[in-house]
Design an enzyme around this catalytic site. Structure first.
Site, PDB file in Angstrom:
ATOM      1  N   LYS A  68       0.845  -1.283   0.088  1.00  0.00           N
ATOM      2  CA  LYS A  68       0.042   0.092   0.001  1.00  0.00           C
ATOM      3  C   LYS A  68       0.918   1.264   0.041  1.00  0.00           C
ATOM      4  O   LYS A  68       1.685   1.329   0.872  1.00  0.00           O
ATOM      5  CB  LYS A  68      -0.978  -0.073   1.220  1.00  0.00           C
ATOM      6  CG  LYS A  68      -1.577  -1.231   1.255  1.00  0.00           C
ATOM      7  CD  LYS A  68      -2.767  -1.082   0.400  1.00  0.00           C
ATOM      8  CE  LYS A  68      -3.539  -0.303   0.586  1.00  0.00           C
ATOM      9  NZ  LYS A  68      -4.143   0.634  -0.266  1.00  0.00           N
ATOM     10  N   THR A 100      -6.798   8.852   8.825  1.00  0.00           N
ATOM     11  CA  THR A 100      -6.636   7.735   7.865  1.00  0.00           C
ATOM     12  C   THR A 100      -6.421   6.581   8.834  1.00  0.00           C
ATOM     13  O   THR A 100      -6.188   5.220   8.228  1.00  0.00           O
ATOM     14  CB  THR A 100      -5.381   7.890   7.055  1.00  0.00           C
ATOM     15  OG1 THR A 100      -4.190   7.927   7.680  1.00  0.00           O
ATOM     16  CG2 THR A 100      -5.560   8.984   5.850  1.00  0.00           C
ATOM     17  N   GLY A 102      -7.136   3.365  10.540  1.00  0.00           N
ATOM     18  CA  GLY A 102      -7.860   2.139   9.962  1.00  0.00           C
ATOM     19  C   GLY A 102      -7.883   1.543   8.746  1.00  0.00           C
ATOM     20  O   GLY A 102      -8.319   0.752   8.410  1.00  0.00           O
ATOM     21  N   THR A 103      -7.321   2.364   7.622  1.00  0.00           N
ATOM     22  CA  THR A 103      -7.324   1.954   6.384  1.00  0.00           C
ATOM     23  C   THR A 103      -6.703   0.977   5.992  1.00  0.00           C
ATOM     24  O   THR A 103      -7.253   0.180   5.246  1.00  0.00           O
ATOM     25  CB  THR A 103      -6.769   3.277   5.451  1.00  0.00           C
ATOM     26  OG1 THR A 103      -5.566   3.660   5.934  1.00  0.00           O
ATOM     27  CG2 THR A 103      -7.720   4.650   5.620  1.00  0.00           C
ATOM     28  N   GLY A 104      -5.560   0.583   6.581  1.00  0.00           N
ATOM     29  CA  GLY A 104      -4.943  -0.524   6.130  1.00  0.00           C
ATOM     30  C   GLY A 104      -5.794  -1.966   6.557  1.00  0.00           C
ATOM     31  O   GLY A 104      -5.806  -2.897   5.883  1.00  0.00           O
ATOM     32  N   CYS A 105      -6.383  -1.757   7.944  1.00  0.00           N
ATOM     33  CA  CYS A 105      -7.097  -2.975   8.418  1.00  0.00           C
ATOM     34  C   CYS A 105      -8.294  -3.192   7.546  1.00  0.00           C
ATOM     35  O   CYS A 105      -8.956  -4.136   7.040  1.00  0.00           O
ATOM     36  CB  CYS A 105      -7.688  -2.733   9.859  1.00  0.00           C
ATOM     37  SG  CYS A 105      -6.177  -3.019  11.052  1.00  0.00           S
TER      38      CYS A 105
END
Length: 153
Positions: A68, A100, A102-105
């Site tokens: 990412k 931002t 929590g975007t990876g999870c």
């Protein structure tokens, strides 16, 4: 492993266990740039660096890898999929968001859901990227924060 804030979420022995025991069993891994630097052992500053890290991680663990690229300073946010030595670029406009967290999870959960629904990996990555983009665009104030909004509009 490493949050967007830079906070380490795993101790070193847990990272070693992750690499030795869990990643070889996975189908796909979705590291952000700081995590990809740890997994690949390389600095990532450019799009070429992002591609090389995805190749190294995919080859090292024998799995697909989506690095990412939100940490890179670019107008378009590049996400790189490496699957069996093949690279696919998923560029999308950067969403101006106050937070931002929590975007990876959210991305990895959306990817897993799309795969569970039978989407091929390349389509599932696009689905997950679109899901996170909408959640960022729909962020609304909640107290002092602007969390991701997963509710339909």
């Amino acid at each position: 492993m490493i949050a967007t804030s830079g906070a380490r979420l795993l101790q070193e022995d847990a990272v070693l266990a992750l690499c030795a025991e869990l990643l070889p069993l996975a189908t796909v891994v979705t590291p952000n740039v700081p995590e990809a630097e740890v997994l690949s052992g390389r600095r990532i500053r450019t799009l070429d660096d992002l591609c090389n890290a995805a190749l190294v991680i995919s080859d090292r663990f024998g799995i697909a890898c989506v690095v990412k690229g939100g940490h890179l300073d670019r107008k378009l946010v590049p996400d790189i999929l490496c699957e069996k030595g093949e690279i696919a670029l998923y560029d999308g406009p950067r969403v101006k968001a106050r937070e931002t967290h929590g975007t990876g999870c959210a991305f990895s959960a959306a990817l897993a859901a799309a795969l569970a629904k039978g989407q091929p990996l390349r389509k599932a990555v696009a689905t997950a990227k679109a899901f996170v983009r909408k959640a960022l665009q729909r962020s609304v104030r909640a107290g002092k924060h602007y969390p991701l909004n997963f509710l339909p509009s």
